[in-house]
Design a protein around this motif. Structure first.
Motif, PDB file in Angstrom:
ATOM      1  N   VAL A   8       3.005  -7.247   1.171  1.00 11.06           N
ATOM      2  CA  VAL A   8       2.446  -7.957   2.320  1.00 11.06           C
ATOM      3  C   VAL A   8       1.166  -7.285   2.795  1.00 11.06           C
ATOM      4  N   THR A   9       1.155  -5.968   2.837  1.00  8.04           N
ATOM      5  CA  THR A   9      -0.035  -5.248   3.271  1.00  8.04           C
ATOM      6  C   THR A   9      -0.654  -4.555   2.069  1.00  8.04           C
ATOM      7  N   SER A  10      -1.953  -4.592   2.007  1.00  7.22           N
ATOM      8  CA  SER A  10      -2.633  -3.918   0.896  1.00  7.22           C
ATOM      9  C   SER A  10      -2.842  -2.457   1.242  1.00  7.22           C
ATOM     10  N   GLN A  11      -2.621  -1.619   0.260  1.00  7.59           N
ATOM     11  CA  GLN A  11      -2.804  -0.193   0.449  1.00  7.59           C
ATOM     12  C   GLN A  11      -4.217   0.163   0.028  1.00  7.59           C
ATOM     13  N   PRO A  12      -4.861   1.052   0.781  1.00  9.18           N
ATOM     14  CA  PRO A  12      -6.209   1.453   0.378  1.00  9.18           C
ATOM     15  C   PRO A  12      -6.159   2.198  -0.951  1.00  9.18           C
ATOM     16  N   GLN A  13      -7.144   1.931  -1.786  1.00  6.61           N
ATOM     17  CA  GLN A  13      -7.181   2.555  -3.102  1.00  6.61           C
ATOM     18  C   GLN A  13      -7.504   4.036  -2.951  1.00  6.61           C
ATOM     19  N   ALA A  14      -6.734   4.857  -3.630  1.00  6.13           N
ATOM     20  CA  ALA A  14      -6.942   6.301  -3.560  1.00  6.13           C
ATOM     21  C   ALA A  14      -8.287   6.659  -4.182  1.00  6.13           C
ATOM     22  N   HIS A  15      -8.903   7.668  -3.657  1.00  2.00           N
ATOM     23  CA  HIS A  15     -10.186   8.128  -4.176  1.00  2.00           C
ATOM     24  C   HIS A  15      -9.936   9.113  -5.306  1.00  2.00           C
ATOM     25  N   VAL A  16      -9.458   8.568  -6.408  1.00  2.01           N
ATOM     26  CA  VAL A  16      -9.158   9.364  -7.591  1.00  2.01           C
ATOM     27  C   VAL A  16     -10.159   8.977  -8.671  1.00  2.01           C
ATOM     28  N   PRO A  17     -10.851   9.949  -9.229  1.00  3.34           N
ATOM     29  CA  PRO A  17     -11.840   9.619 -10.258  1.00  3.34           C
ATOM     30  C   PRO A  17     -11.206   9.066 -11.525  1.00  3.34           C
ATOM     31  N   SER A  18     -11.924   8.177 -12.196  1.00  2.00           N
ATOM     32  CA  SER A  18     -11.475   7.627 -13.473  1.00  2.00           C
ATOM     33  C   SER A  18     -11.756   8.589 -14.609  1.00  2.00           C
ATOM     34  N   CYS A  19     -12.810   9.368 -14.459  1.00  2.00           N
ATOM     35  CA  CYS A  19     -13.228  10.288 -15.515  1.00  2.00           C
ATOM     36  C   CYS A  19     -13.883  11.507 -14.868  1.00  2.00           C
ATOM     37  N   ILE A  20     -13.587  12.689 -15.395  1.00  2.00           N
ATOM     38  CA  ILE A  20     -14.204  13.928 -14.918  1.00  2.00           C
ATOM     39  C   ILE A  20     -14.812  14.639 -16.112  1.00  2.00           C
ATOM     40  N   ILE A  21     -16.075  15.023 -15.977  1.00  2.00           N
ATOM     41  CA  ILE A  21     -16.759  15.787 -17.007  1.00  2.00           C
ATOM     42  C   ILE A  21     -17.003  17.176 -16.445  1.00  2.00           C
ATOM     43  N   LYS A  22     -16.481  18.187 -17.141  1.00  2.00           N
ATOM     44  CA  LYS A  22     -16.653  19.562 -16.698  1.00  2.00           C
ATOM     45  C   LYS A  22     -17.483  20.324 -17.708  1.00  2.00           C
ATOM     46  N   SER A  23     -18.430  21.088 -17.186  1.00  2.00           N
ATOM     47  CA  SER A  23     -19.262  21.947 -18.006  1.00  2.00           C
ATOM     48  C   SER A  23     -19.206  23.344 -17.396  1.00  2.00           C
ATOM     49  N   THR A  24     -19.934  24.266 -17.970  1.00  2.00           N
ATOM     50  CA  THR A  24     -19.890  25.631 -17.444  1.00  2.00           C
ATOM     51  C   THR A  24     -20.443  25.731 -16.028  1.00  2.00           C
ATOM     52  N   ASP A  25     -21.408  24.891 -15.694  1.00  7.66           N
ATOM     53  CA  ASP A  25     -22.029  24.999 -14.379  1.00  7.66           C
ATOM     54  C   ASP A  25     -22.005  23.718 -13.554  1.00  7.66           C
ATOM     55  N   VAL A  26     -21.273  22.702 -14.023  1.00 11.22           N
ATOM     56  CA  VAL A  26     -21.251  21.440 -13.287  1.00 11.22           C
ATOM     57  C   VAL A  26     -19.933  20.703 -13.516  1.00 11.22           C
ATOM     58  N   GLU A  27     -19.530  19.923 -12.527  1.00  8.68           N
ATOM     59  CA  GLU A  27     -18.373  19.036 -12.656  1.00  8.68           C
ATOM     60  C   GLU A  27     -18.787  17.675 -12.112  1.00  8.68           C
ATOM     61  N   ILE A  28     -18.670  16.641 -12.952  1.00  2.73           N
ATOM     62  CA  ILE A  28     -19.098  15.297 -12.581  1.00  2.73           C
ATOM     63  C   ILE A  28     -17.890  14.378 -12.599  1.00  2.73           C
ATOM     64  N   SER A  29     -17.712  13.608 -11.526  1.00  2.55           N
ATOM     65  CA  SER A  29     -16.603  12.659 -11.434  1.00  2.55           C
ATOM     66  C   SER A  29     -17.157  11.238 -11.401  1.00  2.55           C
ATOM     67  N   PHE A  30     -16.549  10.368 -12.211  1.00  3.45           N
ATOM     68  CA  PHE A  30     -16.900   8.953 -12.200  1.00  3.45           C
ATOM     69  C   PHE A  30     -15.736   8.172 -11.610  1.00  3.45           C
ATOM     70  N   PHE A  31     -16.046   7.203 -10.775  1.00  5.70           N
ATOM     71  CA  PHE A  31     -15.035   6.369 -10.152  1.00  5.70           C
ATOM     72  C   PHE A  31     -15.151   4.949 -10.691  1.00  5.70           C
ATOM     73  N   ASN A  32     -14.083   4.174 -10.583  1.00  2.49           N
ATOM     74  CA  ASN A  32     -14.103   2.779 -11.030  1.00  2.49           C
ATOM     75  C   ASN A  32     -15.238   2.039 -10.333  1.00  2.49           C
TER      76      ASN A  32
END
Length: 64
Positions: A23-47
């Motif tokens: 009956v009630t819609s739940q807010p979509q969690a802010h969970v990334p679809s993809c995470i790219i990790k490197s030695t000096d950076v972390e990048i998150s992509f969302f839907n």
């Protein structure tokens, strides 16, 4: 211009399941679809991120 070999890792994204019976819609969690990790950076992509943004980021990472 030096050439570096890139490693491509296959990923699988889980589909978003819409629950139409609730009956009630739940807010979509802010969970990334993809995470790219490197030695000096972390990048998150969302839907919903634009494909051009991903291409630009991948180009920048490969030029490092």
């Amino acid at each position: 211009m030096p050439t570096t070999k890139l490693t491509i890792v296959p990923v699988t994204l889980d589909p978003i399941i819409n629950n139409l019976s609730s009956v009630t819609s739940q807010p979509q969690a802010h969970v990334p679809s993809c995470i790219i990790k490197s030695t000096d950076v972390e990048i998150s992509f969302f839907n919903g991120v634009d494909e051009h943004i991903i291409q630009v980021i991948m180009r920048e990472l490969s030029s490092r």
